[in-house]
Design a protein around this motif. Structure first.
Motif, PDB file in Angstrom:
ATOM      1  N   GLY A 102       0.799  -1.224   0.000  1.00  0.00           N
ATOM      2  CA  GLY A 102       0.000   0.000   0.000  1.00  0.00           C
ATOM      3  C   GLY A 102       0.826   1.265   0.000  1.00  0.00           C
ATOM      4  N   ASP A 103       2.117   1.149   0.317  1.00  0.00           N
ATOM      5  CA  ASP A 103       2.996   2.317   0.288  1.00  0.00           C
ATOM      6  C   ASP A 103       3.398   2.639  -1.151  1.00  0.00           C
ATOM      7  OD1 ASP A 103       2.899   2.397   3.017  1.00  0.00           O
ATOM      8  OD2 ASP A 103       4.896   1.535   3.341  1.00  0.00           O
ATOM      9  N   GLU A 104       4.015   3.805  -1.290  1.00  0.00           N
ATOM     10  CA  GLU A 104       4.468   4.271  -2.599  1.00  0.00           C
ATOM     11  C   GLU A 104       5.889   4.806  -2.479  1.00  0.00           C
ATOM     12  OE1 GLU A 104       2.107   6.753  -5.823  1.00  0.00           O
ATOM     13  OE2 GLU A 104       2.896   8.074  -4.259  1.00  0.00           O
ATOM     14  N   VAL A 105       6.701   4.541  -3.486  1.00  0.00           N
ATOM     15  CA  VAL A 105       8.059   5.062  -3.565  1.00  0.00           C
ATOM     16  C   VAL A 105       8.181   5.857  -4.861  1.00  0.00           C
ATOM     17  CG1 VAL A 105       8.889   2.901  -4.626  1.00  0.00           C
ATOM     18  CG2 VAL A 105      10.519   4.479  -3.577  1.00  0.00           C
ATOM     19  N   LEU A 106       8.883   6.985  -4.794  1.00  0.00           N
ATOM     20  CA  LEU A 106       9.118   7.825  -5.963  1.00  0.00           C
ATOM     21  C   LEU A 106      10.582   7.746  -6.352  1.00  0.00           C
ATOM     22  CD1 LEU A 106       7.065  11.056  -5.117  1.00  0.00           C
ATOM     23  CD2 LEU A 106       6.293   8.921  -6.156  1.00  0.00           C
ATOM     24  N   LEU A 107      10.833   7.621  -7.652  1.00  0.00           N
ATOM     25  CA  LEU A 107      12.193   7.533  -8.169  1.00  0.00           C
ATOM     26  C   LEU A 107      12.394   8.544  -9.279  1.00  0.00           C
ATOM     27  CD1 LEU A 107      10.992   4.279  -7.999  1.00  0.00           C
ATOM     28  CD2 LEU A 107      13.456   3.954  -8.001  1.00  0.00           C
ATOM     29  N   PRO A 108      13.589   9.146  -9.365  1.00  0.00           N
ATOM     30  CA  PRO A 108      13.852  10.057 -10.483  1.00  0.00           C
ATOM     31  C   PRO A 108      13.932   9.286 -11.791  1.00  0.00           C
ATOM     32  CG  PRO A 108      15.858   9.673  -9.228  1.00  0.00           C
ATOM     33  CD  PRO A 108      14.741   9.018  -8.467  1.00  0.00           C
ATOM     34  N   ASP A 109      13.556   9.940 -12.882  1.00  0.00           N
ATOM     35  CA  ASP A 109      13.564   9.259 -14.177  1.00  0.00           C
ATOM     36  C   ASP A 109      14.970   8.831 -14.579  1.00  0.00           C
ATOM     37  OD1 ASP A 109      12.392   8.163 -16.391  1.00  0.00           O
ATOM     38  OD2 ASP A 109      12.134  10.032 -17.478  1.00  0.00           O
ATOM     39  N   ASN A 110      15.992   9.511 -14.051  1.00  0.00           N
ATOM     40  CA  ASN A 110      17.368   9.143 -14.377  1.00  0.00           C
ATOM     41  C   ASN A 110      18.015   8.303 -13.281  1.00  0.00           C
ATOM     42  OD1 ASN A 110      17.698  11.082 -12.417  1.00  0.00           O
ATOM     43  ND2 ASN A 110      18.808  12.538 -13.705  1.00  0.00           N
ATOM     44  N   ALA A 111      17.195   7.585 -12.520  1.00  0.00           N
ATOM     45  CA  ALA A 111      17.739   6.718 -11.475  1.00  0.00           C
ATOM     46  C   ALA A 111      18.510   5.556 -12.086  1.00  0.00           C
ATOM     47  CB  ALA A 111      16.611   6.184 -10.588  1.00  0.00           C
ATOM     48  N   TYR A 112      19.371   4.981 -11.307  1.00  0.00           N
ATOM     49  CA  TYR A 112      20.088   3.761 -11.666  1.00  0.00           C
ATOM     50  C   TYR A 112      19.074   2.727 -12.135  1.00  0.00           C
ATOM     51  CZ  TYR A 112      22.992  -0.422 -10.693  1.00  0.00           C
ATOM     52  OH  TYR A 112      23.674  -1.615 -10.751  1.00  0.00           O
ATOM     53  N   GLY A 113      19.254   2.204 -13.340  1.00  0.00           N
ATOM     54  CA  GLY A 113      18.259   1.340 -13.957  1.00  0.00           C
ATOM     55  C   GLY A 113      17.780   0.185 -13.101  1.00  0.00           C
ATOM     56  N   PRO A 114      18.670  -0.591 -12.462  1.00  0.00           N
ATOM     57  CA  PRO A 114      18.208  -1.704 -11.630  1.00  0.00           C
ATOM     58  C   PRO A 114      17.340  -1.277 -10.445  1.00  0.00           C
ATOM     59  CG  PRO A 114      20.471  -2.073 -12.278  1.00  0.00           C
ATOM     60  CD  PRO A 114      20.126  -0.686 -12.730  1.00  0.00           C
ATOM     61  N   ASN A 115      17.504  -0.033  -9.958  1.00  0.00           N
ATOM     62  CA  ASN A 115      16.633   0.431  -8.886  1.00  0.00           C
ATOM     63  C   ASN A 115      15.218   0.647  -9.412  1.00  0.00           C
ATOM     64  OD1 ASN A 115      16.010   1.125  -6.242  1.00  0.00           O
ATOM     65  ND2 ASN A 115      16.718   3.234  -6.440  1.00  0.00           N
ATOM     66  N   LYS A 116      15.089   1.153 -10.635  1.00  0.00           N
ATOM     67  CA  LYS A 116      13.773   1.292 -11.254  1.00  0.00           C
ATOM     68  C   LYS A 116      13.153  -0.083 -11.515  1.00  0.00           C
ATOM     69  CE  LYS A 116      13.417   4.642 -14.399  1.00  0.00           C
ATOM     70  NZ  LYS A 116      13.774   5.467 -15.598  1.00  0.00           N
ATOM     71  N   ASP A 117      13.979  -1.021 -11.982  1.00  0.00           N
ATOM     72  CA  ASP A 117      13.475  -2.383 -12.198  1.00  0.00           C
ATOM     73  C   ASP A 117      12.989  -3.003 -10.898  1.00  0.00           C
ATOM     74  OD1 ASP A 117      14.075  -2.204 -14.873  1.00  0.00           O
ATOM     75  OD2 ASP A 117      15.979  -3.293 -14.721  1.00  0.00           O
ATOM     76  N   LEU A 118      13.713  -2.763  -9.820  1.00  0.00           N
ATOM     77  CA  LEU A 118      13.321  -3.283  -8.515  1.00  0.00           C
ATOM     78  C   LEU A 118      11.924  -2.804  -8.142  1.00  0.00           C
ATOM     79  CD1 LEU A 118      14.256  -4.696  -5.790  1.00  0.00           C
ATOM     80  CD2 LEU A 118      14.886  -2.394  -5.049  1.00  0.00           C
ATOM     81  N   ALA A 119      11.672  -1.523  -8.360  1.00  0.00           N
ATOM     82  CA  ALA A 119      10.353  -0.966  -8.033  1.00  0.00           C
ATOM     83  C   ALA A 119       9.276  -1.496  -8.970  1.00  0.00           C
ATOM     84  CB  ALA A 119      10.402   0.557  -8.094  1.00  0.00           C
ATOM     85  N   GLN A 120       9.589  -1.572 -10.244  1.00  0.00           N
ATOM     86  CA  GLN A 120       8.602  -1.971 -11.241  1.00  0.00           C
ATOM     87  C   GLN A 120       8.202  -3.442 -11.131  1.00  0.00           C
ATOM     88  OE1 GLN A 120      10.762  -0.821 -14.723  1.00  0.00           O
ATOM     89  NE2 GLN A 120      10.238   1.345 -14.534  1.00  0.00           N
ATOM     90  N   VAL A 121       9.111  -4.276 -10.663  1.00  0.00           N
ATOM     91  CA  VAL A 121       8.845  -5.715 -10.659  1.00  0.00           C
ATOM     92  C   VAL A 121       8.770  -6.277  -9.236  1.00  0.00           C
ATOM     93  CG1 VAL A 121       9.591  -7.978 -11.491  1.00  0.00           C
ATOM     94  CG2 VAL A 121       9.971  -5.941 -12.905  1.00  0.00           C
ATOM     95  N   GLU A 122       9.875  -6.270  -8.529  1.00  0.00           N
ATOM     96  CA  GLU A 122       9.910  -6.936  -7.226  1.00  0.00           C
ATOM     97  C   GLU A 122       9.006  -6.259  -6.200  1.00  0.00           C
ATOM     98  OE1 GLU A 122      11.255  -9.793  -7.049  1.00  0.00           O
ATOM     99  OE2 GLU A 122      12.184  -9.638  -9.029  1.00  0.00           O
TER     100      GLU A 122
END
Length: 402
Positions: free
Chosen positions: A102-122
């Motif tokens: 239920g929580d939400e995390v915000l990431l910059p569009d230029n974040a380290y790619g695997p960190n974005k993948d972590l949020a999008q998938v895991e």
């Protein structure tokens, strides 16, 4: 009476000799253990590992890992530090510790790619939502913070495209909204700026600094390790308990390698920084290049923010990107990379060997990048070779490819 004299094989394990105390040398000792001995049951029951006052099991800390953690906490201006097996493990540990369904995390569009993948998938598997914000637009971040937002990731500069955000403004906004901030501080390495004291007066800083020790602290391109530094004792304990439950640990020899490299960290960082700035300025003058992305150089996106935060120390990592004119083909850009002799094609940075990597931004960003010129982006990580040799290598590769 039975003979109680132990056999030689037992004596080798339980030998009574104890080396004298007081040995001192430039490098600290290396302690390796899974099992840790207790003198008696009472001591076993009384020992506490969470505050580093004692030892209970190798996974919970040894003199070697405690020492490295304390030095890294000092380097970044924090109070507590945790070691994890990689930089990505540091990012994941922060997320898994602080976020719930239920929580939400915000990431910059230029974040380290695997960190974005972590949020999008895991993280999505656990019912944790995410949003992507524009790191150069404070209003965009403000608009995307919701009552469910529990964590905002920051990077300075951004991955690959090297935009430098207004960190004090973004952190101040998050603090005003009661949202924790976590910074991927791998580029800064604890040297370019103080993540926990962004204004220099002790009033504003991030809550957490995650660092890929794989890069500059290791310095050799041969260690995978990460760290998580905080000033808040409660946050640190929360992270530490998640760290324990996930069974995260680092090898003693890897910790030794980082401890050995730390005394030369600033010397290496500064040398690679200066070499990178010179090469970047030279490349910016080449007719094939339409944009140079290096936060310490005027004209690069976020240069004014770098100047405000890092100008007093005048430090920047030995990492930059540039854009080849769109009139060239991807095949020509690839030929440029393949023609380099000293620059090796490889990920990571911070080691002694210079690296090159071409990137396709279309697959890395969720929105158009107005701050970037059209073309083909290449990133260089400058090592410790002689700058004039690296410049000659770049020149011959340009001549072969274009």
């Amino acid at each position: 009476m039975p003979d109680l004299t132990p056999s030689p094989d037992t004596t080798l394990i339980h030998h009574p000799y104890v080396p004298p105390a007081g040995f001192a040398a430039p490098q600290p000792g290396v302690y390796k253990a899974s099992t840790v001995f207790f003198p008696n049951v009472a001591a076993m029951r009384a020992r506490e590992w969470k505050d580093k006052s004692a030892y209970t099991y190798g996974l919970h800390g040894t003199p070697t890992t405690y020492l490295l953690e304390e030095r890294l906490a000092t380097l970044e201006g924090g109070a507590q530090c945790l070691l994890v097996p990689s930089g990505l493990a540091a990012l994941a540990t922060v997320a898994l510790s602080l976020l719930r369904a239920g929580d939400e995390v915000l990431l910059p569009d230029n974040a380290y790619g695997p960190n974005k993948d972590l949020a999008q998938v895991e993280l999505a598997h656990y019912g944790i939502r995410h949003q992507i914000y524009n790191p150069l637009d404070r209003a965009d971040l403000a608009a995307k913070i919701t009552p469910a937002t529990r964590l905002v990731w920051l990077e300075a500069p951004g991955s690959v495209t090297m935009e430098f955000p207004d960190l004090p403004a973004l952190v101040g906004l998050c603090r005003a909204r009661g949202v924790r901030t976590a910074l991927d501080n791998t580029w800064g390495a604890g040297l370019a700026f103080a993540p926990f004291d962004l204004l220099g007066d002790g009033t504003l800083g991030v809550d957490i600094s995650a660092h890929a020790l794989t890069k500059y602290p290791s310095g050799g391109g041969d260690v995978l390790m990460g760290s998580i530094v905080t000033r808040d004792a409660d946050v640190h304990l929360q992270l530490k308990l998640t760290h324990m439950r996930l069974g995260l640990g680092v090898g003693a020899n890897d910790a030794e390698a980082v401890l050995r490299a730390l005394p030369s960290l600033l010397l290496r960082y500064r040398a690679q920084d200066q070499a990178a700035r010179g090469l970047a300025q030279w490349l910016a003058a080449q007719p094939q290049v339409v944009q140079l992305l290096h936060p310490a150089l005027a004209g690069s996106p976020g240069h004014a923010q770098w100047q405000a935060l890092c100008g007093a120390r005048d430090l920047a990592a030995g990492l930059f990107s540039f854009v080849f004119d769109a009139r060239y083909s991807q095949a020509q850009v690839d030929r440029f990379c393949d023609s380099l002799r000293l620059f090796k094609i490889g990920y990571s940075w911070g080691g002694p060997t210079s690296l090159v990597m071409p990137y396709s931004l279309a697959a890395m960003r969720s929105a158009p990048q107005a701050q970037l010129q059209p073309g083909h982006l290449v990133r260089l990580a400058i090592g410790l070779e002689a700058p004039q040799d690296l410049r000659a290598d770049l020149a011959q590769a340009l001549a072969q490819a274009f």
